[in-house]
Design a protein around this motif. Structure first.
Motif, PDB file in Angstrom:
ATOM      1  N   ARG A  34       1.416  -0.724  -0.247  1.00  0.00           N
ATOM      2  CA  ARG A  34      -0.569  -0.268  -0.085  1.00  0.00           C
ATOM      3  C   ARG A  34       0.949   1.096   0.172  1.00  0.00           C
ATOM      4  O   ARG A  34       0.463   2.448  -0.262  1.00  0.00           O
ATOM      5  N   GLN A  40      -0.851   3.959   1.337  1.00  0.00           N
ATOM      6  CA  GLN A  40      -0.670   4.433   3.476  1.00  0.00           C
ATOM      7  C   GLN A  40      -0.013   4.973   3.831  1.00  0.00           C
ATOM      8  O   GLN A  40       1.362   5.543   2.476  1.00  0.00           O
ATOM      9  N   SER A 111     -12.751  -1.283   7.770  1.00  0.00           N
ATOM     10  CA  SER A 111     -11.861  -2.020   7.360  1.00  0.00           C
ATOM     11  C   SER A 111     -11.452  -0.683   5.937  1.00  0.00           C
ATOM     12  O   SER A 111     -13.075  -0.129   5.536  1.00  0.00           O
ATOM     13  N   GLU A 113      -9.917  -0.662   3.682  1.00  0.00           N
ATOM     14  CA  GLU A 113      -9.513  -1.817   2.459  1.00  0.00           C
ATOM     15  C   GLU A 113     -10.520  -1.176   1.502  1.00  0.00           C
ATOM     16  O   GLU A 113     -11.822  -1.494   2.215  1.00  0.00           O
ATOM     17  N   ILE A 204      -7.488  -9.087   0.680  1.00  0.00           N
ATOM     18  CA  ILE A 204      -7.495  -8.009   0.969  1.00  0.00           C
ATOM     19  C   ILE A 204      -6.952  -7.116   2.571  1.00  0.00           C
ATOM     20  O   ILE A 204      -6.259  -6.038   1.958  1.00  0.00           O
ATOM     21  N   ASP A 205      -7.394  -7.675   3.537  1.00  0.00           N
ATOM     22  CA  ASP A 205      -6.987  -7.040   4.587  1.00  0.00           C
ATOM     23  C   ASP A 205      -7.085  -8.107   5.476  1.00  0.00           C
ATOM     24  O   ASP A 205      -7.805  -9.495   5.567  1.00  0.00           O
TER      25      ASP A 205
END
Length: 211
Positions: A34, A40, A111, A113, A204-205
């Motif tokens: 990220r 991020q 999340s 994401e 993805i998380d």
């Protein structure tokens, strides 16, 4: 060129995977991914550590702007809640998205994401995705699934095996024209695939529980 792209180019030049770089800088490969994509931020100390490992040297003008790197990398993004569903429901979704109704779930987990309109959480079963390295997904942890995601070798997916009807969570690998579902735990076997499975979505998380 932003700092995320600079880091990515330097990592590629050193032929390091995200996992290898994460190990060297004591970070998480997902966070680094990220960071490279500008999604991020990180601390100035961690950023300097990454740059040191990769041998990145900035020009004076770039260096002068380092104090603003965190703001430039990550505009604020509000967390979104996704439903925690059962593996049975997830497997049924693989057959038809019309049967999947997020509002039916009792538990919702937030999340930052973006898992799309039909994203959902699952609880990891068993220890096939547990390992001593990073990442590791121990039993009971939660994984966020983005349905209908592109297939990318090395990423993690929830897959329905059509011969048994069961759904599983594994790393997708393409190598020399062959495709596999690989567990992170070396005690489990790698599963070769040639069309007899349905990819439900990409993980993805993840979140640990019980800490």
């Amino acid at each position: 060129m932003d700092i995320g792209q600079i880091i990515r180019n330097a990592r590629k030049a050193k032929k390091l995977s995200l996992e290898e770089l994460a190990h060297q800088v004591e970070s998480d490969s997902g966070n680094l991914s990220r960071l490279e994509r500008g999604l991020q931020s990180t601390t100035p100390e961690k950023l300097k550590q990454i740059m040191s490992v990769l041998g990145i040297k900035l020009s004076p003008q770039q260096d002068a702007g380092m104090s603003n790197v965190q703001m430039a990398l990550q505009p604020s993004r509000e967390p979104k809640e996704y439903p925690l569903i059962s593996w049975v429901v997830a497997g049924e979704w693989a057959e038809s998205s019309d049967t999947f109704h997020p509002g039916d779930a009792d538990d919702w987990i937030a999340s930052t994401e973006n898992a799309g309109e039909h994203g959902f959480w699952l609880t990891v079963r068993g220890d096939s995705m547990t390992c001593a390295g990073n990442p590791s997904f121990p039993e009971g942890s939660r994984i966020l699934v983005m349905p209908e995601a592109d297939l990318i070798s090395g990423k993690y997916y929830v897959v329905k095996l059509l011969d048994s009807g069961e759904s599983t969570f594994k790393q997708y690998i393409e190598d020399a024209g062959l495709k596999y579902l690989r567990p992170l735990n070396p005690s489990y076997r790698t599963i070769p695939i040639n069309g007899e499975c349905k990819f439900i979505g990409r993980v993805i998380d993840s979140k640990m529980t019980g800490l």
